[in-house]
Design a protein around this motif. Structure first.
Motif, PDB file in Angstrom:
ATOM      1  N   ILE A 166      -1.681   1.121   6.438  1.00 34.74           N
ATOM      2  CA  ILE A 166      -1.874   0.299   5.247  1.00 34.74           C
ATOM      3  C   ILE A 166      -0.527   0.104   4.568  1.00 34.74           C
ATOM      4  CG2 ILE A 166      -2.697   0.455   2.852  1.00 34.74           C
ATOM      5  CD1 ILE A 166      -5.355   1.470   3.928  1.00 34.74           C
ATOM      6  N   THR A 167      -0.288  -1.093   4.041  1.00 33.24           N
ATOM      7  CA  THR A 167       0.915  -1.342   3.241  1.00 33.24           C
ATOM      8  C   THR A 167       0.509  -1.772   1.842  1.00 33.24           C
ATOM      9  OG1 THR A 167       1.060  -3.694   3.855  1.00 33.24           O
ATOM     10  CG2 THR A 167       2.196  -2.113   5.271  1.00 33.24           C
ATOM     11  N   TRP A 168       1.344  -1.377   0.864  1.00 26.85           N
ATOM     12  CA  TRP A 168       1.129  -1.792  -0.520  1.00 26.85           C
ATOM     13  C   TRP A 168       2.342  -1.420  -1.355  1.00 26.85           C
ATOM     14  CZ3 TRP A 168      -2.598   1.565  -3.902  1.00 26.85           C
ATOM     15  CH2 TRP A 168      -2.388   2.925  -3.679  1.00 26.85           C
ATOM     16  N   GLY A 169       2.252  -1.603  -2.680  1.00 32.87           N
ATOM     17  CA  GLY A 169       3.417  -1.412  -3.536  1.00 32.87           C
ATOM     18  C   GLY A 169       3.418  -0.157  -4.368  1.00 32.87           C
ATOM     19  N   GLU A 170       2.580   0.806  -4.030  1.00 24.93           N
ATOM     20  CA  GLU A 170       2.530   2.049  -4.795  1.00 24.93           C
ATOM     21  C   GLU A 170       3.787   2.875  -4.522  1.00 24.93           C
ATOM     22  OE1 GLU A 170       0.504   4.455  -7.628  1.00 24.93           O
ATOM     23  OE2 GLU A 170      -0.002   2.470  -6.859  1.00 24.93           O
ATOM     24  N   ASN A 171       4.524   3.230  -5.555  1.00 27.66           N
ATOM     25  CA  ASN A 171       5.760   3.991  -5.393  1.00 27.66           C
ATOM     26  C   ASN A 171       5.487   5.334  -4.727  1.00 27.66           C
ATOM     27  OD1 ASN A 171       8.528   4.476  -5.702  1.00 27.66           O
ATOM     28  ND2 ASN A 171       8.180   5.625  -7.572  1.00 27.66           N
ATOM     29  N   SER A 172       6.350   5.690  -3.801  1.00 24.81           N
ATOM     30  CA  SER A 172       6.301   6.962  -3.045  1.00 24.81           C
ATOM     31  C   SER A 172       5.220   6.981  -1.973  1.00 24.81           C
ATOM     32  CB  SER A 172       6.107   8.168  -3.983  1.00 24.81           C
ATOM     33  OG  SER A 172       7.173   8.251  -4.905  1.00 24.81           O
ATOM     34  N   SER A 173       4.470   5.886  -1.829  1.00 23.26           N
ATOM     35  CA  SER A 173       3.485   5.829  -0.741  1.00 23.26           C
ATOM     36  C   SER A 173       3.307   4.383  -0.299  1.00 23.26           C
ATOM     37  CB  SER A 173       2.145   6.418  -1.177  1.00 23.26           C
ATOM     38  OG  SER A 173       1.608   5.702  -2.281  1.00 23.26           O
ATOM     39  N   VAL A 196       3.637   7.667   3.176  1.00 19.57           N
ATOM     40  CA  VAL A 196       5.018   7.539   3.638  1.00 19.57           C
ATOM     41  C   VAL A 196       5.827   6.903   2.513  1.00 19.57           C
ATOM     42  CG1 VAL A 196       6.588   6.518   5.323  1.00 19.57           C
ATOM     43  CG2 VAL A 196       4.308   7.277   6.037  1.00 19.57           C
ATOM     44  N   ASP A 197       6.878   7.580   2.091  1.00 17.58           N
ATOM     45  CA  ASP A 197       7.747   7.091   1.021  1.00 17.58           C
ATOM     46  C   ASP A 197       8.953   6.412   1.653  1.00 17.58           C
ATOM     47  OD1 ASP A 197       9.143   6.585  -1.256  1.00 17.58           O
ATOM     48  OD2 ASP A 197       9.557   8.682  -1.763  1.00 17.58           O
ATOM     49  N   LEU A 198       8.990   5.087   1.583  1.00 17.97           N
ATOM     50  CA  LEU A 198      10.128   4.344   2.106  1.00 17.97           C
ATOM     51  C   LEU A 198      11.259   4.375   1.084  1.00 17.97           C
ATOM     52  CD1 LEU A 198       8.303   1.194   3.537  1.00 17.97           C
ATOM     53  CD2 LEU A 198       8.947   3.283   4.753  1.00 17.97           C
ATOM     54  N   THR A 199      12.472   4.616   1.538  1.00 21.02           N
ATOM     55  CA  THR A 199      13.606   4.705   0.623  1.00 21.02           C
ATOM     56  C   THR A 199      13.988   3.324   0.095  1.00 21.02           C
ATOM     57  OG1 THR A 199      15.151   4.539   2.473  1.00 21.02           O
ATOM     58  CG2 THR A 199      14.508   6.752   1.765  1.00 21.02           C
ATOM     59  N   GLY A 200      14.698   3.291  -1.027  1.00 18.79           N
ATOM     60  CA  GLY A 200      15.107   2.030  -1.624  1.00 18.79           C
ATOM     61  C   GLY A 200      14.014   1.463  -2.506  1.00 18.79           C
ATOM     62  N   THR A 201      13.899   0.132  -2.525  1.00 15.05           N
ATOM     63  CA  THR A 201      12.902  -0.529  -3.366  1.00 15.05           C
ATOM     64  C   THR A 201      12.020  -1.441  -2.520  1.00 15.05           C
ATOM     65  OG1 THR A 201      14.511  -2.264  -3.861  1.00 15.05           O
ATOM     66  CG2 THR A 201      14.316  -0.451  -5.448  1.00 15.05           C
ATOM     67  N   PRO A 202      11.322  -0.876  -1.536  1.00 18.62           N
ATOM     68  CA  PRO A 202      10.517  -1.709  -0.648  1.00 18.62           C
ATOM     69  C   PRO A 202       9.153  -2.034  -1.259  1.00 18.62           C
ATOM     70  CG  PRO A 202      10.314   0.567   0.009  1.00 18.62           C
ATOM     71  CD  PRO A 202      11.267   0.540  -1.172  1.00 18.62           C
ATOM     72  N   LEU A 203       8.601  -3.151  -0.859  1.00 19.05           N
ATOM     73  CA  LEU A 203       7.220  -3.499  -1.149  1.00 19.05           C
ATOM     74  C   LEU A 203       6.714  -4.274   0.061  1.00 19.05           C
ATOM     75  CD1 LEU A 203       4.633  -3.891  -2.650  1.00 19.05           C
ATOM     76  CD2 LEU A 203       5.715  -5.652  -4.064  1.00 19.05           C
ATOM     77  N   PRO A 204       6.202  -3.575   1.067  1.00 16.01           N
ATOM     78  CA  PRO A 204       5.755  -4.260   2.278  1.00 16.01           C
ATOM     79  C   PRO A 204       4.468  -5.044   2.051  1.00 16.01           C
ATOM     80  CG  PRO A 204       5.310  -1.906   2.431  1.00 16.01           C
ATOM     81  CD  PRO A 204       6.075  -2.112   1.170  1.00 16.01           C
TER      82      PRO A 204
END
Length: 266
Positions: free
Chosen positions: A66-73, A90-98
């Motif tokens: 699942i992808t979404w914009g929740e910080n740290s997940s 999964v916490d993607l580094t930087g400022t991602p919003l998949p």
């Protein structure tokens, strides 16, 4: 709430999955799509899931992402969609919003906000690495809302009035075609079916609405003339394809197209 995305495994599948508002997940057996079980995978969230994708982990076992914009997940994965507490963050580094994710040829790719000009790649759906796109001439920071693969190592996504592709399983990227059309306000989504690439775009010119174009798998630079999807809204961003049939949806409206190479019948 509303359904944000849905997915099903390939032919012979036994289960469908959906992602929705506020961290919602649902699933149903292929044998009975009138009976759905739903739950909150992320309790108390006010963020909406963007996509849900079925694929395989590094050992060939089933995995949902699942992808979404929740910080740290920004990405969550599970090996069993029926397990209400089985999702791992999964916490993607930087400022991602998949916004979207796809799986094919044992590779996962997630893509979305382009402020950092990168996408995310994984071979198991759990460990993700950033792929830098900043070296592509003319590449911008506009949000990318869709990505697709032919399942054999070729991938493609659109931004503004350009398409970008990879032929090495998402490791490196280059421009595939520049439509050089100022009337295209954005390529909203892309899918692959029946040896055909299909794009949904918004045209602000004479049609002023949602348009569809197609290309044969063998030539990603040669695209059909845009055809208007006059039964759905201009801001449509979602569609799904299978066996040469594409279904475009927006609000309460839907429209079908059949595709085969550059031949598209709306």
């Amino acid at each position: 709430g509303k359904v944000s995305a849905s997915t099903t495994p390939s032919s012979g599948s036994t289960q469908w999955g959906i992602a929705a508002d506020n961290g919602g997940v649902g699933y149903a057996a292929t044998s009975d799509l009138t009976s759905w079980t739903t739950y909150e995978a992320f309790s108390g969230s006010t963020s909406d899931y963007k996509s849900i994708t079925y694929g395989k982990d590094g050992s060939g076992n089933p995995r949902w992402v699942i992808t979404w914009g929740e910080n740290s997940s920004e990405i969550q994965y599970s090996d069993d969609i029926t397990n209400t507490s089985g999702w791992t963050d999964v916490d993607l580094t930087g400022t991602p919003l998949p916004w979207d994710c796809a799986w094919g040829n044992n590779v996962w790719i997630a893509i979305g906000v382009m402020s950092g000009k990168n996408l995310w790649r994984s071979t198991d759906g759990a460990t993700w690495a950033s792929v830098d796109l900043s070296g592509i001439s003319g590449f911008g920071t506009e949000v990318v809302k869709g990505i697709a693969t032919d399942g054999a190592g070729t991938w493609m996504f659109g931004q503004k009035d350009r398409l970008y592709h990879s032929t090495d399983n998402g490791s490196s990227w280059s421009e595939a075609v520049d439509f050089n059309d100022s009337d295209i306000s954005g390529i909203r989504n892309i899918e692959y079916t029946n040896s055909t690439w299909v794009i949904l775009l918004q045209d602000t010119g004479a049609g002023g609405g949602a348009m569809v174009r197609t290309a044969a798998a063998g030539d990603r630079t040669d695209w059909s003339t845009a055809q208007e999807l006059d039964q759905i809204g201009a801001s449509a961003t979602r569609f799904a394809c299978g066996d040469g049939v594409c279904l475009f949806v927006h609000s309460n409206d839907a429209q079908k197209a059949t595709v085969s190479g550059k031949t598209c019948t709306v």
